[in-house]
Design an enzyme around this catalytic site. Structure first.
Site, short mmCIF file in Angstrom:
data_model
loop_
_atom_site.label_atom_id
_atom_site.label_comp_id
_atom_site.label_asym_id
_atom_site.label_seq_id
_atom_site.Cartn_x
_atom_site.Cartn_y
_atom_site.Cartn_z
CG HIS A 3 -0.16 0.01 2.50
ND1 HIS A 3 0.64 -1.03 2.92
CD2 HIS A 3 -0.03 0.97 3.44
CE1 HIS A 3 1.21 -0.71 4.06
NE2 HIS A 3 0.83 0.50 4.40
CG ASP A 4 3.43 2.21 2.64
OD1 ASP A 4 2.39 2.86 2.80
OD2 ASP A 4 3.98 1.56 3.55
#
Ligand code: GLC
Length: 572
Positions: A337-338
């Site tokens: 998610h980063d």
């Protein structure tokens, strides 16, 4: 898993983990935000893919300034995502389907709305004052020159008690003081509470930041630099190994082999990772390192995008393969998610090469030694989003960065282009289930725009197609389960300085595997040596790939990627 089972056959070594970012996975109630019931409704997708473990990004109560990585109650589910009863249903369903569930543990910091911090900031004498990191100012300014990973100073002034508190991330994410034994005990108790509820392990957020350098010294700064992201002063600090060993002992007791413990560790070196993952030290099972996802960052930071140097990328991953060969274990990941979407970052998202390059990158990573992690949508080859203005972004890292560039009189166009390429919202656009409205993610207005390419790039279009990115990942996962060479084989890099070909071998006492991938559009003829003649094709990403090797020369089309398998006896 029996307690007596030797650690070198630990169950997670042949497992594949799938990360769900609940906000963007599936929305069951039409509020535009994904939720637990949405996940329950889509477990068949994960079962079809064949994964073993689900890692759930945070679903705890949170003000959501960092999308749940700012937790205000570790023992409850945020109403946005559902209830504890929904969680129990999800966990039971996951177990019924033969999968496991791993929670995200965010304990380097809490939200400033967590009752611990509310108490801590209430007075200098409060019993929980020391649970966070409070300091007096220095010469009317911050206690040291540390910068936040989300721009600006890492210190926030608190008017009520007249001191500063440390926040390595946003000012609404105050850092916990792990030197305080009561705090450590409170974290362990929270973990035990989830273990008793039935979860199968933890992914530990920035867990190598929990022990800061004694005395919190200034970090070395460049000329004119006011704040420094002081990795040297807070990553892999003096007590981190002690605290993690204590945690494993207190939380899991002698049962730790039943669970999976993964540490997210920005800035970690292979030498440190060997210590964190050495089974004899009983700290963690594997870490997420960041070297390979930093190769395209420039001197001014992650949004200073400098393009891909494939040799640097290969060497970064190979270095970790070699460093953890005898002791410790690697995690393998392209996405989370980063990170931006790998097919747009290291592959080629032009429609002509999109599918082949998505599959090629999957082949490269899943052939390595370690535990592979997939991030939602990666199994479909989801791409970056066409971000244009700052208003397209929701991530506070992006918004803070843009603001600080403007404040410092920097180049806004360059900032926006860096954000479009590397920004975290690329990973966070809603999961593309079908070609319908909002990609089948939600009946309401999604919290973040759906990628317009969902009309052709979606799960429904791929699941039934024999040669989709999804089916390729299905095969990669099945191979890891079925062939011990993917787990046990040793790793030898080949052609490391070739700027286009990615190749390595894996070898056990009985078999040898070749992974070869052309990471570019132009075709190439490659000399793999005579020892591969007669090896059998195990997996290819393009149609009509020869099923046996007949010459030492292999002709590879653009983004051609293959596994060849050979019994060792045959070529020896
Ligand atoms: C980790 C998370 C990231 C979060 C940060 C602060 O890096 O993966 O999403 O913003 O920690 O919790």
């Amino acid at each position: 898993m029996a307690m007596t089972e030797p650690r070198d056959v630990a169950w997670w070594k042949s497992a594949v983990v799938y990360q769900i970012y609940p906000r963007s996975f599936a929305d069951s109630d039409g509020d535009g935000v994904g939720d637990l019931r949405g996940i329950i409704g889509r477990l068949d997708h994960l079962q079809a893919l064949g994964i073993d473990v689900i890692w759930l990004s945070p679903v705890y109560r949170s003000p959501h300034v960092d999308n749940g990585y700012d937790i205000s109650d570790y023992r409850d589910i945020d109403p946005l995502f559902g209830t504890l009863a929904d969680f129990d249903t999800l966990l039971a369903r996951v177990h019924e389907l033969g999968m496991k569930l791993v929670m995200d543990l965010v304990v380097n910091h809490t939200s400033d709305e967590h009752p611990w911090f509310v108490e801590s900031r209430s007075s200098q004498n409060n019993a929980k004052r020391d649970w966070y990191i409070w300091r007096d100012g220095r010469d009317g300014a911050e206690p040291n020159n540390w910068g936040s990973l989300f721009s600006g100073s890492a210190w926030e002034w608190d008017q009520t008690t007249g001191q500063y508190y440390l926040h390595l991330f946003d000012r609404k994410q105050p850092d916990l003081n792990w030197n305080n034994p009561q705090l450590r005990k409170a974290v362990q108790d929270t973990m035990i509470w989830w273990v008793e509820r039935g979860v199968d392990g933890f992914r530990m957020d920035v867990i190598n930041f929990i022990s800061k350098a004694e005395g919190l010294p200034d970090a070395a700064a460049a000329e004119g630099q006011r704040y420094v992201v002081a990795f040297s002063e807070f990553a892999d600090g003096p007590h981190v190994h002690e605290y993690l060993a204590e945690m494993t002992r207190e939380v899991f007791g002698g049962r730790d082999g039943e669970f999976i413990k993964i540490g997210e560790m920005p800035g970690v070196t292979p030498e440190q990772a060997r210590l964190y993952t050495d089974p004899d030290r009983a700290e963690l099972d594997m870490v997420f390192q960041f070297e390979h996802v930093s190769v395209d960052h420039g001197p001014a930071g992650k949004f200073d995008y400098v393009g891909l140097d494939l040799v640097a990328l290969k060497k970064a991953l190979h270095r970790w393969q070699v460093a953890l060969a005898d002791t410790g274990w690697n995690s393998l990941y392209w996405n989370n998610h980063d990170q931006p979407r790998v097919v747009s970052r290291f592959g080629d998202d032009d429609p002509r090469y999109w599918a082949a390059s998505a599959k090629a990158l999957g082949t490269v990573l899943h052939g390595m030694r370690g535990t592979p992690f997939l991030y939602q949508g990666e199994e479909l080859g989801m791409t970056n989003y066409p971000f244009r203005t700052v208003h397209d972004h929701r991530d506070l890292e992006a918004v803070n960065f843009h603001k600080s560039v403007l404040e410092l009189g920097g180049d806004e166009a360059a900032a926006l282009s860096g954000l479009a390429k590397i920004g975290r919202d690329n990973a966070r656009t809603p999961m593309q289930w079908d070609a319908g409205p909002n990609a089948g993610f939600s009946t309401g207005d999604p919290w973040l725009a759906v990628n317009p390419n969902h009309t052709w790039l979606n799960a429904a279009a791929q699941i039934s197609s024999a040669d989709s990115v999804f089916t390729h990942y299905q095969t990669l996962i099945r191979l890891r389960h079925e062939l011990p060479i993917f787990v046990d084989g040793d790793f030898t890099p080949l052609m490391e300085d070739d700027p286009q070909i990615w190749a390595y071998t894996r070898m056990t006492s009985t078999a040898k595997l070749l992974m070869i991938a052309n990471c570019g559009r132009d075709s190439r003829t490659v000399d793999v040596g005579p020892q591969w003649i007669a090896a059998d094709l195990l997996l290819a990403n393009l149609p009509e790939t020869p099923v046996t090797v007949t010459s030492r020369w292999l002709d590879l089309a653009g983004w051609d990627a293959r596994f060849y398998l050979s019994a060792r006896m045959r070529w020896r």
